[in-house]
Motif scaffolding. Structure first.
Motif, short mmCIF file in Angstrom:
data_model
loop_
_atom_site.label_atom_id
_atom_site.label_comp_id
_atom_site.label_asym_id
_atom_site.label_seq_id
_atom_site.Cartn_x
_atom_site.Cartn_y
_atom_site.Cartn_z
N ALA A 1 0.82 -1.22 0.00
CA ALA A 1 0.00 0.00 0.00
C ALA A 1 0.85 1.26 0.00
N LEU B 1 -7.78 -3.56 4.33
CA LEU B 1 -6.45 -3.92 3.85
C LEU B 1 -6.28 -5.43 4.04
N ALA C 1 -4.69 -3.08 -1.17
CA ALA C 1 -3.40 -2.40 -1.04
C ALA C 1 -3.13 -1.49 -2.24
#
Length: 162
Positions: A58, A134, A140
């Motif tokens: 991410a 996430l 991400a």
């Protein structure tokens, strides 16, 4: 080996179906590797995801390929394990079979269900737009796009305060 009725049985006929490919599932599958049973691992994706490093994808520190491994590669040494990419859409516990989205039906003697999870917002769906999950590579990459877009917008500003 004989069963109580006196007829011969073959332990390799025991079919184990495992749904999911997370850490626990891979541990179970590895434990069954080489045993006298047939194992089928089914997952929607063809890779195992090392979720603890999703934040690094991410933030752009790692690429998705650095935290994924093909499931078949993880289980390649096990001659009794088959890996299928598919989505289980129905489980019939009476008939002991699972049905995949493409219509394939797989029978089992033992079923292990560990299909993963979804981000929970505790009955507050409005939080989803403010706090993205996430849990997947897609999550991400979405967060990464938002971060990079914010930096691009900031770079385009003329006034430092902005």
């Amino acid at each position: 080996m004989s069963n109580p009725s006196g007829s011969a049985s073959d332990e390799t006929d025991h079919q184990i179906v495992i749904v999911g490919a997370g850490f626990a599932v891979l541990a179970v599958a590895r434990g069954l590797a080489g045993n006298r049973c047939r194992v089928t691992v089914i997952d929607k994706r063809n890779f195992h995801l090392f979720q603890p490093l999703l934040y690094q994808v991410a933030t752009g520190a790692l690429s998705p390929a650095q935290i994924t491994t093909p499931i078949r590669a993880k289980l390649k040494k096990a001659g009794n394990i088959t890996v299928l990419r598919g989505e289980v859409v129905a489980v019939d516990v009476t008939a002991r079979r699972v049905t995949l989205a493409d219509g394939v039906v797989i029978s089992y003697d033992t079923l292990v269900l560990a299909p993963g999870m979804q981000t929970q917002y505790f009955r507050h769906p409005e939080w989803e737009t403010l706090a993205p999950g996430l849990k997947t590579i897609e999550d991400a990459l979405t967060i990464r796009r938002h971060i990079l877009a914010a930096f691009e917008r900031a770079e385009a500003r003329e006034a430092p305060a902005e």
